[in-house]
Write an enzyme that holds these catalytic residues in place. Structure first.
Site, PDB file in Angstrom:
ATOM      1  N   HIS A   1      10.905  -3.761   2.927  1.00  0.00           N
ATOM      2  CA  HIS A   1      11.311  -2.357   2.847  1.00  0.00           C
ATOM      3  C   HIS A   1      11.777  -1.869   4.201  1.00  0.00           C
ATOM      4  CE1 HIS A   1       7.110  -1.859   4.154  1.00  0.00           C
ATOM      5  NE2 HIS A   1       7.167  -0.539   4.164  1.00  0.00           N
TER       6      HIS A   1
ATOM      7  N   GLU B   1       5.309  -5.221   8.399  1.00  0.00           N
ATOM      8  CA  GLU B   1       3.889  -5.069   8.011  1.00  0.00           C
ATOM      9  C   GLU B   1       3.301  -6.364   7.457  1.00  0.00           C
ATOM     10  OE1 GLU B   1       3.788  -0.368   6.619  1.00  0.00           O
ATOM     11  OE2 GLU B   1       3.776  -1.927   5.106  1.00  0.00           O
TER      12      GLU B   1
ATOM     13  N   HIS C   1       0.823  -1.217   0.000  1.00  0.00           N
ATOM     14  CA  HIS C   1       0.000   0.000   0.000  1.00  0.00           C
ATOM     15  C   HIS C   1       0.864   1.278   0.000  1.00  0.00           C
ATOM     16  CE1 HIS C   1      -0.227  -0.787   4.634  1.00  0.00           C
ATOM     17  NE2 HIS C   1       0.798  -0.027   4.377  1.00  0.00           N
TER      18      HIS C   1
ATOM     19  N   HIS D   1      -0.557   4.984   9.676  1.00  0.00           N
ATOM     20  CA  HIS D   1       0.837   5.458   9.728  1.00  0.00           C
ATOM     21  C   HIS D   1       0.894   6.787  10.468  1.00  0.00           C
ATOM     22  CE1 HIS D   1       0.350   2.857   6.209  1.00  0.00           C
ATOM     23  NE2 HIS D   1       1.620   2.537   6.316  1.00  0.00           N
TER      24      HIS D   1
END
Lengths: 278, 129
Positions: A193, A240, A12, A59
């Site tokens: 990431h 995540e 996302h 976030h």
């Protein structure tokens, strides 16, 4: 009765939302990524859900340091796109499904998953970018959405196993909802990431491909993977990926892979995408 | 007994755990204040004065003024909160990430286009990173 018909996994990345909003999807940089979602848009137009149970993380937008729920379920009628510091994305408001959300809450809490109920919440790119990737740019989203926010920002985040078992409890809850609804469950975020520190920019294709393989074939085994392995191999933000196990837990043991896609890079991130039916 | 933190051995990586969050509480809440346009304008008009309204340590204030993101993270900042600072500056996540790696933005972009920072997997030595 309601039923979960399919699971979708997708990254996302916020820059993906910006590329859609600014009309850059055919730029050289972005084109290969969006080509990977062409099948998905076709598939979802042929398999339209009534409700998407959308697992994502906030976030530092809806949840600051004021309040950090591990698992939060959105039970409201509507959710607005969050202003993440540069104005809200110009995408439609999200319509919830309060009846199903409340039913799921009641059921999974009784199965020992202590959810936080949220009746007022803006939704950030973690939720709206997957909707844009799957549905494009409609005037309004073509289905109801139940936002399900998981804390993956403040460590420790829930374990993969906890997430996987929660998926099973959500499945049981949906199966017992006494209305004829086609429900999809989406797990979002990832893949490898790292956005911080001297190791920023880490990508690990072998880890990501192995994660995709195991998510499909051996989810129970994958669920046992400790946090340390996510961080070490998939980067600090790669953790995540535990959210994908919620989606997987809600599907049968045996799944049919309708679509699998992987691309590097999207800004700082490896993008992974699966469509699973059972 | 103390809590085991095996992730502390991963080079170039700070995990935002509860001890870090405690240390960075006011810093991260200052960052959240920049989600409001009025606050962004006040911050941009006089950064020092705006920071002085928050219970940040002197080190944290200096690191904000210097936009030293590695230092901010070592002082309890979390990247998603710190993102409000570089968004206020009109800078991208990729730019901010590059500043933490000692690379220029262009070098960092090129690295990402070439598949990102490579990591061995599976690790040959569980202790090494």
């Amino acid at each position: 009765m309601a039923r979960i018909s399919a699971g979708v996994a997708t990254s996302h990345v916020p820059a993906v939302g910006a590329a859609i909003d600014l009309g850059k999807t055919q730029d050289d940089y972005w084109k290969p990524l969006f080509q990977g979602y062409e099948y998905s848009k076709q598939w979802i137009s042929e398999n339209p859900p009534d409700v998407v149970f959308l697992v994502y993380n906030d976030h530092a937008n809806a949840f600051s340091m004021d309040l950090i729920p591990t698992f939060a379920i959105g039970c409201a009628e509507t959710f607005k796109p969050a202003d993440e510091g540069w104005g809200p994305r110009k995408v439609p408001d999200v319509s919830g499904h309060p009846e199903l959300a409340s039913h799921i809450t009641q059921s999974v809490i009784q199965d020992d998953f202590d959810l936080t109920v949220v009746n007022k919440m803006d939704v950030d790119h973690g939720l709206t970018v997957p909707l844009s990737l799957m549905f494009g740019q409609p005037q309004s989203w073509p289905c109801k959405v139940i936002p399900f926010a998981v804390n993956v920002v403040l460590y420790p985040v829930p374990s993969g196993l906890r997430c996987y078992l929660l998926g099973k409890a959500i499945r049981k809850a949906v199966d017992s909802f006494d209305r004829d609804l086609n429900v999809q469950i989406w797990g979002t975020g990832g893949m490898s990431h790292q956005l911080q520190g001297p190791r920023a920019g880490l990508i690990n294709k072998a880890f990501d491909q192995s994660f995709l393989d195991q998510l499909i074939e051996q989810p129970q085994q994958l669920a046992e993977m400790p946090h340390l392995d996510y961080i070490r191999h998939g980067g600090s933000e790669g953790i995540e990926l535990v959210m994908w196990l919620i989606m997987r837990g809600a599907l049968d043991q045996n799944v049919q892979v309708k679509h699998r896609f992987y691309h590097v890079p999207a800004s700082n991130t490896a993008v992974g995408h699966l469509i699973l039916e059972h | 007994m103390s809590i085991d933190k095996p992730y502390e051995g991963i080079a170039g990586t700070t995990i935002f755990d509860h001890d870090m969050a405690r240390q960075g509480y006011h810093l991260n809440q200052f960052c959240m204040s920049l989600m409001k346009s009025d606050n962004r304008e006040r911050f941009k008009a006089d950064q020092k004065a705006y920071l002085d309204q928050w219970s940040l340590t002197e080190d944290q204030k200096q690191a904000v003024l210097a936009r030293d993101y590695n230092q901010l993270i070592s002082l309890g900042g979390n990247i998603y909160f710190l993102a409000k600072i570089f968004s206020t500056d009109g800078l991208s996540f990729q730019y901010a990430a590059s500043t933490m790696t000692g690379m220029s933005e262009q070098e960092y972009k090129t690295m990402m286009l070439n598949g990102g920072r490579q990591s061995e997997y599976p690790f040959p030595d569980e202790k090494g990173v």
